[in-house]
Design a protein around this motif. Structure first.
Motif, PDB file in Angstrom:
ATOM      1  N   MET A 189       0.830  -1.202   0.000  1.00 40.49           N
ATOM      2  CA  MET A 189       0.000   0.000   0.000  1.00 40.49           C
ATOM      3  C   MET A 189       0.865   1.252   0.000  1.00 40.49           C
ATOM      4  O   MET A 189       0.568   2.230  -0.702  1.00 40.49           O
ATOM      5  CB  MET A 189      -0.926  -0.010   1.221  1.00 40.49           C
ATOM      6  CG  MET A 189      -2.030  -1.047   1.157  1.00 40.49           C
ATOM      7  SD  MET A 189      -2.971  -1.193   2.711  1.00 40.49           S
ATOM      8  CE  MET A 189      -3.650   0.455   2.869  1.00 40.49           C
ATOM      9  N   ALA A 190       1.941   1.233   0.784  1.00 35.07           N
ATOM     10  CA  ALA A 190       2.841   2.385   0.829  1.00 35.07           C
ATOM     11  C   ALA A 190       3.467   2.636  -0.533  1.00 35.07           C
ATOM     12  O   ALA A 190       3.510   3.779  -1.021  1.00 35.07           O
ATOM     13  CB  ALA A 190       3.924   2.147   1.881  1.00 35.07           C
ATOM     14  N   ALA A 191       3.955   1.577  -1.168  1.00 33.81           N
ATOM     15  CA  ALA A 191       4.588   1.720  -2.482  1.00 33.81           C
ATOM     16  C   ALA A 191       3.586   2.200  -3.519  1.00 33.81           C
ATOM     17  O   ALA A 191       3.885   3.101  -4.324  1.00 33.81           O
ATOM     18  CB  ALA A 191       5.209   0.391  -2.910  1.00 33.81           C
ATOM     19  N   ALA A 225       3.255  -7.069  -1.318  1.00 32.37           N
ATOM     20  CA  ALA A 225       2.393  -7.564  -2.395  1.00 32.37           C
ATOM     21  C   ALA A 225       2.432  -6.687  -3.638  1.00 32.37           C
ATOM     22  O   ALA A 225       1.629  -6.892  -4.563  1.00 32.37           O
ATOM     23  CB  ALA A 225       0.950  -7.667  -1.883  1.00 32.37           C
ATOM     24  N   LEU A 226       3.361  -5.739  -3.711  1.00 31.87           N
ATOM     25  CA  LEU A 226       3.349  -4.785  -4.816  1.00 31.87           C
ATOM     26  C   LEU A 226       3.453  -5.464  -6.178  1.00 31.87           C
ATOM     27  O   LEU A 226       2.749  -5.081  -7.124  1.00 31.87           O
ATOM     28  CB  LEU A 226       4.496  -3.779  -4.662  1.00 31.87           C
ATOM     29  CG  LEU A 226       4.605  -2.757  -5.795  1.00 31.87           C
ATOM     30  CD1 LEU A 226       3.398  -1.834  -5.820  1.00 31.87           C
ATOM     31  CD2 LEU A 226       5.903  -1.967  -5.686  1.00 31.87           C
ATOM     32  N   LEU A 241       1.025  -4.591  -9.806  1.00 30.82           N
ATOM     33  CA  LEU A 241       1.501  -3.699 -10.860  1.00 30.82           C
ATOM     34  C   LEU A 241       0.681  -3.808 -12.147  1.00 30.82           C
ATOM     35  O   LEU A 241       0.415  -2.805 -12.814  1.00 30.82           O
ATOM     36  CB  LEU A 241       2.977  -3.964 -11.135  1.00 30.82           C
ATOM     37  CG  LEU A 241       3.920  -3.515 -10.022  1.00 30.82           C
ATOM     38  CD1 LEU A 241       5.357  -3.930 -10.336  1.00 30.82           C
ATOM     39  CD2 LEU A 241       3.840  -2.006  -9.792  1.00 30.82           C
ATOM     40  N   GLY A 242       0.248  -5.010 -12.510  1.00 32.51           N
ATOM     41  CA  GLY A 242      -0.580  -5.150 -13.702  1.00 32.51           C
ATOM     42  C   GLY A 242      -1.887  -4.388 -13.562  1.00 32.51           C
ATOM     43  O   GLY A 242      -2.346  -3.729 -14.518  1.00 32.51           O
ATOM     44  N   ARG A 243      -2.481  -4.457 -12.402  1.00 26.15           N
ATOM     45  CA  ARG A 243      -3.736  -3.738 -12.169  1.00 26.15           C
ATOM     46  C   ARG A 243      -3.494  -2.224 -12.149  1.00 26.15           C
ATOM     47  O   ARG A 243      -4.295  -1.454 -12.691  1.00 26.15           O
ATOM     48  CB  ARG A 243      -4.353  -4.201 -10.842  1.00 26.15           C
ATOM     49  CG  ARG A 243      -5.744  -3.670 -10.584  1.00 26.15           C
ATOM     50  CD  ARG A 243      -6.325  -4.270  -9.306  1.00 26.15           C
ATOM     51  NE  ARG A 243      -7.685  -3.805  -9.079  1.00 26.15           N
ATOM     52  CZ  ARG A 243      -8.781  -4.390  -9.558  1.00 26.15           C
ATOM     53  NH1 ARG A 243      -8.671  -5.464 -10.318  1.00 26.15           N
ATOM     54  NH2 ARG A 243      -9.976  -3.895  -9.287  1.00 26.15           N
ATOM     55  N   LEU A 244      -2.394  -1.790 -11.540  1.00 31.47           N
ATOM     56  CA  LEU A 244      -2.083  -0.361 -11.518  1.00 31.47           C
ATOM     57  C   LEU A 244      -1.830   0.159 -12.930  1.00 31.47           C
ATOM     58  O   LEU A 244      -2.231   1.276 -13.276  1.00 31.47           O
ATOM     59  CB  LEU A 244      -0.873  -0.098 -10.623  1.00 31.47           C
ATOM     60  CG  LEU A 244      -1.050  -0.384  -9.132  1.00 31.47           C
ATOM     61  CD1 LEU A 244       0.249  -0.131  -8.383  1.00 31.47           C
ATOM     62  CD2 LEU A 244      -2.176   0.450  -8.536  1.00 31.47           C
ATOM     63  N   ASP A 245      -1.161  -0.644 -13.763  1.00 33.64           N
ATOM     64  CA  ASP A 245      -0.946  -0.246 -15.158  1.00 33.64           C
ATOM     65  C   ASP A 245      -2.265  -0.154 -15.922  1.00 33.64           C
ATOM     66  O   ASP A 245      -2.468   0.751 -16.748  1.00 33.64           O
ATOM     67  CB  ASP A 245      -0.023  -1.245 -15.855  1.00 33.64           C
ATOM     68  CG  ASP A 245       1.440  -1.015 -15.534  1.00 33.64           C
ATOM     69  OD1 ASP A 245       1.757  -0.041 -14.815  1.00 33.64           O
ATOM     70  OD2 ASP A 245       2.275  -1.816 -16.002  1.00 33.64           O
ATOM     71  N   THR A 305      14.691 -10.494 -11.506  1.00 38.57           N
ATOM     72  CA  THR A 305      14.888 -10.611 -12.956  1.00 38.57           C
ATOM     73  C   THR A 305      13.783  -9.969 -13.785  1.00 38.57           C
ATOM     74  O   THR A 305      14.017  -9.609 -14.938  1.00 38.57           O
ATOM     75  CB  THR A 305      15.009 -12.094 -13.368  1.00 38.57           C
ATOM     76  OG1 THR A 305      13.810 -12.792 -12.991  1.00 38.57           O
ATOM     77  CG2 THR A 305      16.198 -12.747 -12.680  1.00 38.57           C
ATOM     78  N   SER A 306      12.583  -9.804 -13.220  1.00 36.89           N
ATOM     79  CA  SER A 306      11.455  -9.300 -14.002  1.00 36.89           C
ATOM     80  C   SER A 306      10.870  -7.997 -13.466  1.00 36.89           C
ATOM     81  O   SER A 306      10.586  -7.082 -14.238  1.00 36.89           O
ATOM     82  CB  SER A 306      10.338 -10.363 -14.063  1.00 36.89           C
ATOM     83  OG  SER A 306      10.802 -11.541 -14.682  1.00 36.89           O
ATOM     84  N   VAL A 307      10.661  -7.912 -12.163  1.00 39.80           N
ATOM     85  CA  VAL A 307       9.981  -6.733 -11.597  1.00 39.80           C
ATOM     86  C   VAL A 307      10.915  -5.539 -11.520  1.00 39.80           C
ATOM     87  O   VAL A 307      10.569  -4.427 -11.951  1.00 39.80           O
ATOM     88  CB  VAL A 307       9.403  -7.061 -10.207  1.00 39.80           C
ATOM     89  CG1 VAL A 307       8.727  -5.819  -9.605  1.00 39.80           C
ATOM     90  CG2 VAL A 307       8.410  -8.213 -10.293  1.00 39.80           C
ATOM     91  N   ALA A 308      12.122  -5.743 -10.970  1.00 42.18           N
ATOM     92  CA  ALA A 308      13.034  -4.615 -10.740  1.00 42.18           C
ATOM     93  C   ALA A 308      14.485  -5.069 -10.856  1.00 42.18           C
ATOM     94  O   ALA A 308      15.222  -5.081  -9.864  1.00 42.18           O
ATOM     95  CB  ALA A 308      12.767  -3.995  -9.376  1.00 42.18           C
ATOM     96  N   PRO A 309      14.943  -5.450 -12.039  1.00 45.07           N
ATOM     97  CA  PRO A 309      16.330  -5.901 -12.189  1.00 45.07           C
ATOM     98  C   PRO A 309      17.320  -4.822 -11.734  1.00 45.07           C
ATOM     99  O   PRO A 309      17.164  -3.645 -12.047  1.00 45.07           O
ATOM    100  CB  PRO A 309      16.452  -6.145 -13.697  1.00 45.07           C
ATOM    101  CG  PRO A 309      15.056  -6.371 -14.169  1.00 45.07           C
ATOM    102  CD  PRO A 309      14.201  -5.495 -13.315  1.00 45.07           C
ATOM    103  N   GLY A 310      18.299  -5.255 -10.951  1.00 43.99           N
ATOM    104  CA  GLY A 310      19.328  -4.348 -10.475  1.00 43.99           C
ATOM    105  C   GLY A 310      18.926  -3.491  -9.298  1.00 43.99           C
ATOM    106  O   GLY A 310      19.729  -2.679  -8.828  1.00 43.99           O
TER     107      GLY A 310
END
Length: 340
Positions: free
Chosen positions: A205-207, A232-233, A237-241, A282-287
């Motif tokens: 929720m915070a994010a 749970a972010l 993300l798909g729903r937020l997009d 690898t998919s959500v936030a690489p690096g």
């Protein structure tokens, strides 16, 4: 062969002793340490909060565990309950400074092994913005830890803009840790449900609040990290997009899809499930994922260096999770710092 250092960015500190409550108003929720038969218990007023041992305040004891677990450096942050948002601002500032001093002393005792994130009284965002400068200049800390909500107020609320502006201007890292989840408030007290289910919900929720408020874009240079892998972010993300698509960028407020903005935030590895951590890396936030254990609490990730090694990441992703993302988040080359 060069050995990649391992940095734990999520580890907590509690002082062995506390000052007296500055006011009668704070006394019922002011922390103190009770020791009986060799057992230390943090009390909030007259209410037991958590049993602790010397790992929470002794550098030597911590370093023994770090050496055992292959951890080259810990980033120290307050036990979240010490953030004290529910106290009057000036009283909370006393507790923040007390904890900041404890962290600064531990770093001074072993500067190659520790860095620190402090605390500021974020119930007053303007005061917190001013305190950020002292956290940096007076205590020598690299940033602050904050709660996932501030007395029920979401972090994307415009009231917190002075704090975000100051954090960006000062180059201070901000680590968002689950605290007093909003979803728990209307429910019957259930500490286990809160800790194991609602903490990651509140972090998400915070994010989401920060993303939908456009905070990362409005304050360039902000370095914000989230405990518990962002909770749970990733599943939101798909729903937020989709919301971004259907609302013309949330009424034109957001120039980027939330998933794109989320790739620029930081997340710790404290989610316990290898397959989910691989997906995050690898998919959500690489690096953007650094190691974090929740040391020294019962739920902490054990054998963290081995856990990361066994994920099967490629060499670049392994190096990023072990030290690279931590360096980027903290604004310092931690490979060099841990080798001094």
């Amino acid at each position: 062969m060069c050995v990649t250092p391992f940095i734990d960015v999520h580890s907590h500190v509690t002082p062995l002793a506390f000052p007296d409550a500055p006011s009668a108003e704070s006394r019922s929720r002011w922390p103190c340490m009770r020791c009986e038969a060799g057992v230390h218990t943090v009390m909030m007023g007259d209410t037991p909060f958590r049993k602790l041992d010397t790992r929470s305040w002794e550098t030597g004891r911590r370093i023994e565990d770090m050496d055992r677990d292959g951890v080259d450096m810990q980033v120290l942050s307050p036990m979240p309950e010490l953030l004290s948002y529910w106290l009057p601002r000036d009283d909370a500032a006393v507790m923040c400074d007390w904890t900041n001093h404890q962290i600064a002393e531990m770093i001074a005792a072993a500067p190659r092994r520790f860095r620190g994130l402090g605390a500021v009284p974020l119930q007053d965002p303007a005061a917190a913005a001013k305190a950020l400068r002292r956290v940096k200049s007076e205590f020598g800390l690299s940033g602050v830890e904050i709660g996932s909500n501030i007395n029920g107020q979401m972090l994307g609320d415009p009231a917190f803009d002075p704090f975000w502006e100051a954090a960006a201007a000062e180059g201070m890292a901000v680590f968002v840790h689950a605290l007093h989840p909003i979803a728990a408030k209307p429910l019957p007290p259930n500490p286990l449900f809160t800790a194991f289910a609602l903490f990651p919900v509140d972090v998400a929720m915070a994010a989401a609040s920060l993303l939908l408020a456009g905070v990362p874009d409005r304050f360039p240079g902000l370095r914000i990290g989230f405990s518990h892998g962002g909770g749970a972010l990733a599943s939101l993300l798909g729903r937020l997009d989709t919301g971004w698509d259907h609302t013309d960028g949330y009424g034109g407020k957001l120039v980027r899809r939330p998933s794109e903005a989320a790739r620029g935030l930081f997340y710790d590895s404290n989610i316990y499930a290898p397959e989910q951590l691989r997906h995050l890396c690898t998919s959500v936030a690489p690096g953007q994922v650094f190691a974090g254990t929740d040391y020294p609490y019962d739920i902490m990730q054990t054998a963290p260096a081995a856990f990361v090694r066994d994920l099967g990441l490629d060499a670049d992703a392994h190096a990023s999770l072990s030290v690279g993302a931590a360096s980027a988040f903290m604004g310092e080359d931690l490979i060099e710092a841990s080798a001094r």
